[in-house]
Design an enzyme around this catalytic site. Sequence first.
Site, PDB file in Angstrom:
ATOM      1  N   GLY A   6       0.850  -1.197   0.000  1.00 43.41           N
ATOM      2  CA  GLY A   6       0.000   0.000   0.000  1.00 43.41           C
ATOM      3  C   GLY A   6       0.875   1.233   0.000  1.00 43.41           C
ATOM      4  N   GLY A   9      -0.291   4.828  -1.190  1.00 48.22           N
ATOM      5  CA  GLY A   9      -1.421   5.492  -0.513  1.00 48.22           C
ATOM      6  C   GLY A   9      -0.970   6.742   0.220  1.00 48.22           C
ATOM      7  N   LEU A  11      -0.717   7.433   3.471  1.00 49.08           N
ATOM      8  CA  LEU A  11       0.286   7.169   4.513  1.00 49.08           C
ATOM      9  C   LEU A  11       1.492   6.436   3.925  1.00 49.08           C
ATOM     10  CD1 LEU A  11       1.186   6.910   7.509  1.00 49.08           C
ATOM     11  CD2 LEU A  11      -0.192   4.823   7.611  1.00 49.08           C
ATOM     12  N   ILE A  33      -0.978  -2.031  -5.786  1.00 48.25           N
ATOM     13  CA  ILE A  33      -1.752  -2.625  -6.887  1.00 48.25           C
ATOM     14  C   ILE A  33      -1.471  -1.900  -8.198  1.00 48.25           C
ATOM     15  CG2 ILE A  33      -3.798  -1.155  -6.547  1.00 48.25           C
ATOM     16  CD1 ILE A  33      -4.190  -4.878  -6.946  1.00 48.25           C
ATOM     17  N   TYR A 141     -15.394  -0.617   7.412  1.00 50.52           N
ATOM     18  CA  TYR A 141     -13.985  -0.292   7.673  1.00 50.52           C
ATOM     19  C   TYR A 141     -13.677  -0.440   9.164  1.00 50.52           C
ATOM     20  CZ  TYR A 141      -9.944   2.892   8.163  1.00 50.52           C
ATOM     21  OH  TYR A 141      -8.730   3.474   8.470  1.00 50.52           O
ATOM     22  N   LYS A 145     -11.324  -3.141  11.100  1.00 51.38           N
ATOM     23  CA  LYS A 145     -10.199  -2.725  11.944  1.00 51.38           C
ATOM     24  C   LYS A 145     -10.328  -3.342  13.343  1.00 51.38           C
ATOM     25  CE  LYS A 145      -7.811  -0.227   9.091  1.00 51.38           C
ATOM     26  NZ  LYS A 145      -6.499  -0.734   8.615  1.00 51.38           N
TER      27      LYS A 145
HETATM   28  C1  VAH Z   1     -10.963   7.414   7.135  1.00 52.74           C
HETATM   29  N1  VAH Z   1      -8.814   8.581   7.078  1.00 52.74           N
HETATM   30  O1  VAH Z   1     -11.511   8.497   7.180  1.00 52.74           O
HETATM   31  C2  VAH Z   1      -9.483   7.353   7.485  1.00 52.74           C
HETATM   32  C3  VAH Z   1      -9.315   7.211   8.965  1.00 52.74           C
HETATM   33  C4  VAH Z   1     -10.001   8.071  11.202  1.00 52.74           C
HETATM   34  C5  VAH Z   1     -10.211   8.160   9.747  1.00 52.74           C
HETATM   35  O2  VAH Z   1      -9.488   5.911   9.364  1.00 52.74           O
HETATM   36  O3  VAH Z   1     -11.560   6.424   6.824  1.00 52.74           O
END
Ligand code: VAH
Length: 321
Positions: A6, A9, A11, A33, A141, A145
């Site tokens: 990644g 990206g 980061l 990718i 997401y 996590k």
């Molecule tokens: C997002 N920048 O907005 C990411 C992050 C805390 C936000 O995980 O999905």
Amino acid sequence: TVLVIGACGQLGSELTLELRNMYGGANVVAADIAAPKQADLRDSGPFEKIDVLDVKAMGELASKYKFKQIYHLAAVLSATGEKNPKFAWKLNMDGLFNVLDLALEQKVERVYWPSSIAVFGPSTPRQNTPQQTIMDPNTVYGISKQAGERWCAYYFEKYGLDVRSLRYPGLIGYKALPGGGTTDYAVDIYHKALEGEIFECFLSENTFLPMMYMPDAIKATLDLVHAPAEQIKVRDSYNLSAMSFSPEEITASIRKHIPDFEIVYKPDSRQQIADSWPQSIDDSTAQQDWGWKPAFDLDAMTEDMLLNLKKMKDEQTLAHQ
Ligand code: VAH
């Protein structure tokens, strides 16, 4: 050798450049990718085009280079994930499993994997959110996590894999445009302010969110990865914090440099995501365990962002002449 998955990206691109400064360009393999567009990333060391879901290709990559450290940053972020929940879960979870299993097989010394404030949800205390607390994430997401954190702790406890993680707040940087995050208004706003355009903000003016300037996020990541193992007491993921601000406050900060900057508020579906997240984070455990301390507050970030964005735009203009 170090692997950054990644690497193109928001980061990944900055972390790869910093790692190459530390270890030498040839010793840090950037993988993603698609090939990097950024010249400094493209020209500073080896790149491998790879899909983290391709187990065979990942195995071949690891045999080719013998990695000592792996930074696994590839993921679908919060807003994009809501548009494609099943793919977001697959990439975020199967990608992590592939990396954890590969790291075990190849006896990789250290694995880094980012978590996020998105692991917290509507029932989580929103002010000074504690390191250990209720977590009921309601984005794919955030769920990925939360599950990913549990698996990292499992691979550490059961197999002794030294995997480390940080719950990043919203990250703001000038080098790479972000992709599909709910906090990304705070990156775009600087570009629009510099271009003299009215900024349409997809969050309401008093939406407070935990945020961090990219140099602080890079420092925290490298401080954590390089800390002696006995200092690392948290093996799911460390709370991490630098500041919290609202669109109204970042606008006031920008207006100290660009007085006629204008903003209009047009909240969209991302408002609900932001409202499910904490407004401020307690990162005292990170401070105690490995000495975390941020360097940038809102005004310092604004000054540095505008200065560097302007420099980049001037260079791009020159290059096109
Ligand atoms: C997002 N920048 O907005 C990411 C992050 C805390 C936000 O995980 O999905």
